[in-house]
Write an enzyme that holds these catalytic residues in place. Structure first.
Site, PDB file in Angstrom:
ATOM      1  N   VAL A   1       0.859  -1.195   0.000  1.00  0.00           N
ATOM      2  CA  VAL A   1       0.000   0.000   0.000  1.00  0.00           C
ATOM      3  C   VAL A   1       0.895   1.245   0.000  1.00  0.00           C
ATOM      4  O   VAL A   1       1.680   1.444   0.928  1.00  0.00           O
ATOM      5  CB  VAL A   1      -0.941   0.009   1.233  1.00  0.00           C
TER       6      VAL A   1
ATOM      7  N   HIS B   1       3.045   3.500   6.445  1.00  0.00           N
ATOM      8  CA  HIS B   1       2.421   2.917   7.624  1.00  0.00           C
ATOM      9  C   HIS B   1       3.470   2.129   8.396  1.00  0.00           C
ATOM     10  O   HIS B   1       4.378   1.545   7.808  1.00  0.00           O
ATOM     11  CB  HIS B   1       1.243   2.011   7.254  1.00  0.00           C
TER      12      HIS B   1
END
Ligand code: AMP
Length: 114
Positions: free
Chosen positions: A96, A100
């Protein structure tokens, strides 16, 4: 919009443990450990290698939030412990393109990682 931006704006449901002005923490949909959280900045930084000097505060905030959430879960100790992972780029395992931090805990974590 990245899938994480959709979670941030509430378009996609997630099991959210923490939400503040700068980041959100929710459970990974495909957990690799009994506890597997994602700590995601609300600002879209694609990956840590593309973070800019002005992102210094938010980068630090992600790590401080990891420690706080770990404490809330009772795993912020030298005996319990947890692991933070940031995958960067295809060979680094990034899927993604929205920065993160993975927080993994709840089982013995081997080293080196796969
Ligand atoms: P990475 O491979 O580092 O980019 O990690 C992406 C992570 O996002 C994976 O561990 C996925 O399981 C997780 N993920 C993808 N979609 C969702 C979602 N809708 N809710 C929670 N976690 C997700």
């Amino acid at each position: 919009m990245t899938i994480f931006q959709r979670i941030i704006v509430g378009e996609i449901p997630a099991d959210i443990l923490h939400d503040d002005g700068h980041c959100i923490v929710f459970r990974d949909i495909n957990p690799q450990a009994p506890i597997h959280l994602l700590i995601v900045p609300k600002k879209l930084i694609p990956r840590v290698g593309e973070a800019a000097p002005e992102d210094q505060t938010i980068l630090g905030h992600l790590l401080l939030t990891a420690g706080k959430v770990a404490a809330d879960l009772g795993i912020n100790s030298t005996t319990e412990g947890f692991r933070l992972v940031i995958n960067n780029g295809r060979a680094g395992g990034e899927a993604v393109p929205h920065l993160h931090v993975h927080l993994l805990a709840g089982r013995p974590l081997t080293w080196p990682p796969g």
